[in-house]
Design a protein around this motif. Structure first.
Motif, PDB file in Angstrom:
ATOM      1  N   PHE A 118      12.862  33.353  54.572  1.00 56.38           N
ATOM      2  CA  PHE A 118      13.494  34.231  56.064  1.00 56.38           C
ATOM      3  C   PHE A 118      12.456  35.856  55.293  1.00 56.38           C
ATOM      4  CE2 PHE A 118      16.854  32.157  57.577  1.00 56.38           C
ATOM      5  CZ  PHE A 118      17.040  32.413  58.658  1.00 56.38           C
ATOM      6  N   VAL A 119      12.022  36.509  56.085  1.00 60.16           N
ATOM      7  CA  VAL A 119      11.625  37.747  55.257  1.00 60.16           C
ATOM      8  C   VAL A 119      11.636  38.791  56.180  1.00 60.16           C
ATOM      9  CG1 VAL A 119       9.379  38.884  54.669  1.00 60.16           C
ATOM     10  CG2 VAL A 119       9.484  36.979  53.683  1.00 60.16           C
ATOM     11  N   VAL A 120      12.614  40.094  56.096  1.00 56.27           N
ATOM     12  CA  VAL A 120      12.573  40.718  56.877  1.00 56.27           C
ATOM     13  C   VAL A 120      12.271  41.622  56.848  1.00 56.27           C
ATOM     14  CG1 VAL A 120      14.707  41.685  57.779  1.00 56.27           C
ATOM     15  CG2 VAL A 120      15.223  39.680  56.948  1.00 56.27           C
ATOM     16  N   SER A 121      11.757  42.574  57.921  1.00 56.98           N
ATOM     17  CA  SER A 121      11.386  43.860  57.750  1.00 56.98           C
ATOM     18  C   SER A 121      12.322  44.909  58.820  1.00 56.98           C
ATOM     19  CB  SER A 121       9.665  44.173  57.999  1.00 56.98           C
ATOM     20  OG  SER A 121       9.504  43.988  59.262  1.00 56.98           O
ATOM     21  N   VAL A 125      16.613  47.974  56.333  1.00 54.89           N
ATOM     22  CA  VAL A 125      15.900  46.334  55.634  1.00 54.89           C
ATOM     23  C   VAL A 125      17.040  46.170  54.266  1.00 54.89           C
ATOM     24  CG1 VAL A 125      13.891  47.392  53.789  1.00 54.89           C
ATOM     25  CG2 VAL A 125      13.703  45.102  54.910  1.00 54.89           C
ATOM     26  N   ASP A 126      17.020  46.697  53.887  1.00 50.74           N
ATOM     27  CA  ASP A 126      17.892  46.438  52.352  1.00 50.74           C
ATOM     28  C   ASP A 126      19.463  45.210  53.449  1.00 50.74           C
ATOM     29  OD1 ASP A 126      16.480  47.270  50.478  1.00 50.74           O
ATOM     30  OD2 ASP A 126      16.716  49.099  51.303  1.00 50.74           O
ATOM     31  N   ILE A 127      20.070  45.674  54.112  1.00 56.87           N
ATOM     32  CA  ILE A 127      21.214  46.203  54.327  1.00 56.87           C
ATOM     33  C   ILE A 127      20.932  44.827  55.197  1.00 56.87           C
ATOM     34  CG2 ILE A 127      23.202  46.253  56.520  1.00 56.87           C
ATOM     35  CD1 ILE A 127      23.193  48.222  53.755  1.00 56.87           C
ATOM     36  N   LEU A 128      19.971  44.397  56.260  1.00 54.57           N
ATOM     37  CA  LEU A 128      19.666  43.557  57.176  1.00 54.57           C
ATOM     38  C   LEU A 128      19.414  42.387  56.346  1.00 54.57           C
ATOM     39  CD1 LEU A 128      18.178  44.952  60.600  1.00 54.57           C
ATOM     40  CD2 LEU A 128      21.007  44.356  59.759  1.00 54.57           C
ATOM     41  N   VAL A 143      15.527  34.508  50.814  1.00 56.03           N
ATOM     42  CA  VAL A 143      15.543  35.371  52.125  1.00 56.03           C
ATOM     43  C   VAL A 143      15.109  36.749  50.933  1.00 56.03           C
ATOM     44  CG1 VAL A 143      17.039  37.238  52.981  1.00 56.03           C
ATOM     45  CG2 VAL A 143      17.441  34.566  53.199  1.00 56.03           C
ATOM     46  N   ILE A 144      13.894  37.537  52.148  1.00 52.52           N
ATOM     47  CA  ILE A 144      12.932  38.567  51.382  1.00 52.52           C
ATOM     48  C   ILE A 144      12.912  39.567  51.941  1.00 52.52           C
ATOM     49  CG2 ILE A 144      10.845  39.467  50.467  1.00 52.52           C
ATOM     50  CD1 ILE A 144       9.991  36.173  49.109  1.00 52.52           C
ATOM     51  N   GLY A 145      13.260  41.137  51.502  1.00 47.99           N
ATOM     52  CA  GLY A 145      12.844  41.715  52.686  1.00 47.99           C
ATOM     53  C   GLY A 145      11.959  42.798  52.406  1.00 47.99           C
ATOM     54  N   THR A 146      11.510  43.595  52.928  1.00 46.92           N
ATOM     55  CA  THR A 146      10.584  44.012  52.577  1.00 46.92           C
ATOM     56  C   THR A 146      10.052  45.378  51.812  1.00 46.92           C
ATOM     57  OG1 THR A 146       9.810  45.187  54.605  1.00 46.92           O
ATOM     58  CG2 THR A 146       8.429  44.156  54.169  1.00 46.92           C
ATOM     59  N   GLY A 147      11.593  45.591  51.254  1.00 43.67           N
ATOM     60  CA  GLY A 147      12.019  47.032  50.669  1.00 43.67           C
ATOM     61  C   GLY A 147      11.802  47.954  50.561  1.00 43.67           C
ATOM     62  N   LEU A 268      18.785  45.127  47.470  1.00 40.95           N
ATOM     63  CA  LEU A 268      17.067  46.317  46.798  1.00 40.95           C
ATOM     64  C   LEU A 268      16.456  46.499  46.366  1.00 40.95           C
ATOM     65  CD1 LEU A 268      20.154  48.706  45.239  1.00 40.95           C
ATOM     66  CD2 LEU A 268      19.899  49.415  47.511  1.00 40.95           C
ATOM     67  N   GLY A 269      15.620  48.075  47.205  1.00 36.02           N
ATOM     68  CA  GLY A 269      13.920  48.127  46.492  1.00 36.02           C
ATOM     69  C   GLY A 269      13.731  47.109  44.697  1.00 36.02           C
ATOM     70  N   VAL A 270      13.457  46.213  44.286  1.00 37.60           N
ATOM     71  CA  VAL A 270      12.965  46.128  42.933  1.00 37.60           C
ATOM     72  C   VAL A 270      11.970  45.221  42.419  1.00 37.60           C
ATOM     73  CG1 VAL A 270      14.953  46.879  42.188  1.00 37.60           C
ATOM     74  CG2 VAL A 270      14.863  43.971  42.613  1.00 37.60           C
TER      75      VAL A 270
END
Length: 311
Positions: A118-121, A125-128, A143-147, A268-270
């Protein structure tokens, strides 16, 4: 040797989704099939036809409108669907709206037999991204987010303009939430391979102004053209390309923290390394005391919102 097919399912055919598909087709010839799922089936059908028109000039990719069941043999499921925040609405209001939408997306994808990434934007975005992992039950690395990839791109642009150097010479990250509590990791930033803080004569006021300009950049774009989508669409395409090509690239994304930076059970974005397995490794920079405080604060704000969400 039989060539392995690569398939991408896109959920959400708005400006971000369609721009992502366009960028992906231009940069990732390994993609054999893109399936677009949207509540507006006329829109997704028309977009598929429109995107087909570029394939003679790019790669022979099959592009079509489809259903969640098409995720069964997809390598990646990209989620851009959601509603934007309205004036006067709280973050929690937006989260609860988009969690309802997220549930209608994640469950049918899982039910299809999907076993990809899964890639989420969708925002926040961090919550979702955190909730997508919980709803799907998938391993956290898949599971990855654009962060903060978009925020970091904006910081690199602004730094390059400030220093009057090519943007390719800048390597700087925004970390934490993709939103109000994000912060720039200037202590770790470099220009032409040299530490930013020793290679330039930027002042504390300069750093504060740059960080604030990054946070306001999205609003400025929206004020002029109504929405932002090219940047995040490119970040999405870059993430998916890294997955499909097993590239081991490092990007500031929404990644699962399990003690890194003093944060647990939250995306979180890291900076993290991505390849065909998903998130291979979270890179833990030696943040300054001030940066560490900002990271803990960002995590606390995210947890406060998450605690109010009912799954």
């Amino acid at each position: 040797m039989i060539k392995r097919r690569h398939k991408v399912l896109l959920v959400g055919d708005g400006a971000v989704g369609s721009s992502f598909a366009y960028s992906l087709l231009q940069t990732t010839p390994e993609v054999d099939e893109v399936v677009i799922v949207d509540l507006n089936k006329d829109k997704s059908y028309g977009d598929a036809l429109d995107l087909q028109d570029i394939t003679p000039l790019e790669s022979p990719t099959t592009i079509r409108s489809g259903e969640y069941s098409d995720a069964s043999d997809a390598d990646v499921a990209v989620i851009t669907a959601g509603v934007p925040r309205k004036p006067g609405e709280t973050r929690l209001d937006l989260v609860n709206k988009n969690v309802k939408i997220l549930k209608t997306i994640v469950q049918p994808i899982v039910d299809s037999g999907f076993h990809g990434i899964f890639v989420v934007s969708s925002n926040p975005v961090d919550i979702l991204t955190t909730l997508t992992q919980k709803l799907s039950g998938f391993p956290k690395e898949r599971v990855i987010g654009t962060g903060t990839s978009l925020d970091s791109a904006r910081l690199n642009v602004l730094l390059a303009e400030k220093l009057d150097v090519p943007v390719s010479e800048i390597d700087a990250h925004i970390m934490g939430e993709h939103g109000d509590t994000s912060f720039a990791a200037f202590d770790e930033a470099t220009v032409n391979g040299e530490p930013l803080k020793t290679a330039t004569d930027l002042t504390a006021d300069d750093y504060a102004a740059l960080e604030e300009a990054v946070k306001k950049r999205g609003g400025e774009i929206i004020a002029h053209k109504g929405a932002t989508f090219y940047g995040v669409a490119k970040c999405l395409a870059y993430i998916v390309k890294a997955i499909l090509e097993n590239r081991n690239v490092t990007l500031p994304i929404s990644a699962p923290l399990n003690g890194e930076y003093g944060v647990k059970d939250l995306y979180l974005g890291v900076p993290a390394v991505i390849n065909t397995s998903g998130i291979v490794k979270v890179l833990e920079h030696d943040l300054s005391a001030e940066e560490s405080k900002k990271m803990i604060n960002s995590a606390a704000k995210m947890k406060e919102v998450l605690d109010g969400v009912e799954l």
